[in-house]
Design a protein around this motif. Structure first.
Motif, PDB file in Angstrom:
ATOM      1  N   THR A 154     -10.416 -40.486 -59.127  1.00  0.00           N
ATOM      2  CA  THR A 154     -10.603 -41.933 -58.849  1.00  0.00           C
ATOM      3  C   THR A 154     -12.099 -42.410 -58.349  1.00  0.00           C
ATOM      4  O   THR A 154     -12.649 -41.562 -57.888  1.00  0.00           O
ATOM      5  N   GLN A 155     -12.425 -43.512 -58.889  1.00  0.00           N
ATOM      6  CA  GLN A 155     -13.921 -44.036 -58.364  1.00  0.00           C
ATOM      7  C   GLN A 155     -13.834 -45.608 -58.379  1.00  0.00           C
ATOM      8  O   GLN A 155     -13.090 -46.144 -59.305  1.00  0.00           O
ATOM      9  N   TRP A 156     -14.454 -46.067 -57.526  1.00  0.00           N
ATOM     10  CA  TRP A 156     -14.438 -47.635 -57.349  1.00  0.00           C
ATOM     11  C   TRP A 156     -15.344 -48.049 -58.503  1.00  0.00           C
ATOM     12  O   TRP A 156     -16.329 -47.461 -58.835  1.00  0.00           O
ATOM     13  N   VAL A 165      -6.408 -45.889 -65.556  1.00  0.00           N
ATOM     14  CA  VAL A 165      -5.716 -47.141 -64.851  1.00  0.00           C
ATOM     15  C   VAL A 165      -6.811 -48.054 -63.866  1.00  0.00           C
ATOM     16  O   VAL A 165      -7.311 -47.465 -63.057  1.00  0.00           O
ATOM     17  N   THR A 166      -6.719 -49.410 -64.483  1.00  0.00           N
ATOM     18  CA  THR A 166      -7.732 -50.189 -63.669  1.00  0.00           C
ATOM     19  C   THR A 166      -6.776 -50.727 -62.601  1.00  0.00           C
ATOM     20  O   THR A 166      -5.864 -51.545 -63.004  1.00  0.00           O
ATOM     21  N   ILE A 167      -7.105 -50.408 -61.326  1.00  0.00           N
ATOM     22  CA  ILE A 167      -6.271 -50.983 -60.243  1.00  0.00           C
ATOM     23  C   ILE A 167      -7.263 -51.967 -59.537  1.00  0.00           C
ATOM     24  O   ILE A 167      -8.174 -51.841 -59.027  1.00  0.00           O
ATOM     25  N   ARG A 168      -6.674 -53.146 -59.113  1.00  0.00           N
ATOM     26  CA  ARG A 168      -7.320 -54.113 -58.286  1.00  0.00           C
ATOM     27  C   ARG A 168      -6.631 -54.198 -56.997  1.00  0.00           C
ATOM     28  O   ARG A 168      -5.323 -54.287 -56.877  1.00  0.00           O
ATOM     29  N   LEU A 209     -10.888 -47.396 -60.811  1.00  0.00           N
ATOM     30  CA  LEU A 209     -10.371 -46.620 -62.040  1.00  0.00           C
ATOM     31  C   LEU A 209      -9.749 -45.408 -61.465  1.00  0.00           C
ATOM     32  O   LEU A 209     -10.589 -44.633 -61.069  1.00  0.00           O
ATOM     33  N   VAL A 210      -8.496 -45.198 -61.817  1.00  0.00           N
ATOM     34  CA  VAL A 210      -7.603 -44.109 -61.503  1.00  0.00           C
ATOM     35  C   VAL A 210      -7.347 -43.447 -62.977  1.00  0.00           C
ATOM     36  O   VAL A 210      -6.844 -44.045 -63.805  1.00  0.00           O
ATOM     37  N   ALA A 211      -7.757 -42.178 -63.041  1.00  0.00           N
ATOM     38  CA  ALA A 211      -7.423 -41.679 -64.400  1.00  0.00           C
ATOM     39  C   ALA A 211      -6.456 -40.251 -63.921  1.00  0.00           C
ATOM     40  O   ALA A 211      -6.953 -39.634 -62.785  1.00  0.00           O
ATOM     41  N   PHE A 212      -5.688 -40.064 -64.878  1.00  0.00           N
ATOM     42  CA  PHE A 212      -4.819 -38.625 -64.390  1.00  0.00           C
ATOM     43  C   PHE A 212      -4.199 -38.338 -65.704  1.00  0.00           C
ATOM     44  O   PHE A 212      -4.105 -39.002 -66.703  1.00  0.00           O
ATOM     45  N   SER A 213      -4.099 -36.966 -65.725  1.00  0.00           N
ATOM     46  CA  SER A 213      -3.716 -36.146 -67.029  1.00  0.00           C
ATOM     47  C   SER A 213      -2.077 -36.452 -66.988  1.00  0.00           C
ATOM     48  O   SER A 213      -1.399 -36.946 -65.894  1.00  0.00           O
ATOM     49  N   TYR A 214      -1.521 -36.194 -67.997  1.00  0.00           N
ATOM     50  CA  TYR A 214       0.155 -36.227 -68.181  1.00  0.00           C
ATOM     51  C   TYR A 214       0.561 -35.472 -69.217  1.00  0.00           C
ATOM     52  O   TYR A 214       0.006 -34.888 -69.971  1.00  0.00           O
ATOM     53  N   GLU A 215       1.974 -35.174 -69.153  1.00  0.00           N
ATOM     54  CA  GLU A 215       2.845 -34.543 -69.853  1.00  0.00           C
ATOM     55  C   GLU A 215       3.334 -35.430 -71.290  1.00  0.00           C
ATOM     56  O   GLU A 215       3.482 -35.126 -72.239  1.00  0.00           O
TER      57      GLU A 215
END
Length: 193
Positions: free
Chosen positions: A135-137, A59-62, A146-152
């Protein structure tokens, strides 16, 4: 094959996107996410892009302004009232092994990552399911992360993401209205002594 996601103001208002197809890479842009661009422009956090991969979401977060870029004690206190176990999350950081070691001064996108992981854990179908995130800027834009996360379940993950962004936006807006210090600055951008 890719998932097809429909983004409309109706299903975004209800907190989710409708999905059909299998779980391969899907891309959702801010144009399809923007149901009300005028009100979205007032939000401290905006989802610009979501990449749904088979094993994770990216997810790209501004962050609209530097004043919303980092946490402080008041923001964390409010978030903990909704997510009391956040501090106990394992977290690779420069101060320790837990999110509690850095949560009072970390990036808001990093806080969002842990909120999404926690929210998904509460709704997991498998009790022993472990969710991870990073998470990384951005190197190109200091207010994009950029926030990345696993999901079910992709739909649950999208719903939790939308709920967490909405909650953080509300907390950040209230913190500005009441003059809570953010990033060592007061509401009027004067230095906090």
């Amino acid at each position: 094959m890719t998932n097809s996601y429909r983004a409309s103001s109706e299903n975004l208002a209800s907190g989710g996107l409708a999905s059909s197809g299998n779980r391969s890479t899907t891309s959702i842009s801010k144009h399809s996410l923007a149901c009300d661009t005028e009100s979205a422009s007032k939000h401290p956090l905006v989802i610009e892009h979501i990449q749904v991969r088979p094993d994770r979401m990216e997810v790209t977060i501004r962050v609209r302004s530097e004043q919303f870029a980092y946490t402080n004690n008041q923001i964390i206190e409010e978030v903990l009232s909704h997510f009391p176990s956040l501090g106990m999350h394992a977290c690779r950081n420069h101060k320790g092994r837990l999110f509690a070691d850095v949560m009072n001064h970390t990036s808001i996108p990093h806080l969002l990552e842990h909120m999404v992981v926690d929210g998904q854990t509460r709704r997991a179908q498998k009790e022993d399911r472990i969710f991870t995130g990073t998470t990384q800027w951005s190197r190109e834009d200091p207010l994009v992360a950029l926030v990345a996360f696993s999901y079910e379940d992709d739909l649950v993950a999208l719903e939790v993401l939308n709920q967490c962004v909405a909650l953080l936006n509300a907390i950040l807006l209230v913190s500005i209205e009441v003059g809570t210090t953010i990033n060592g600055r007061n509401n009027d951008n004067s230095a906090h002594l």
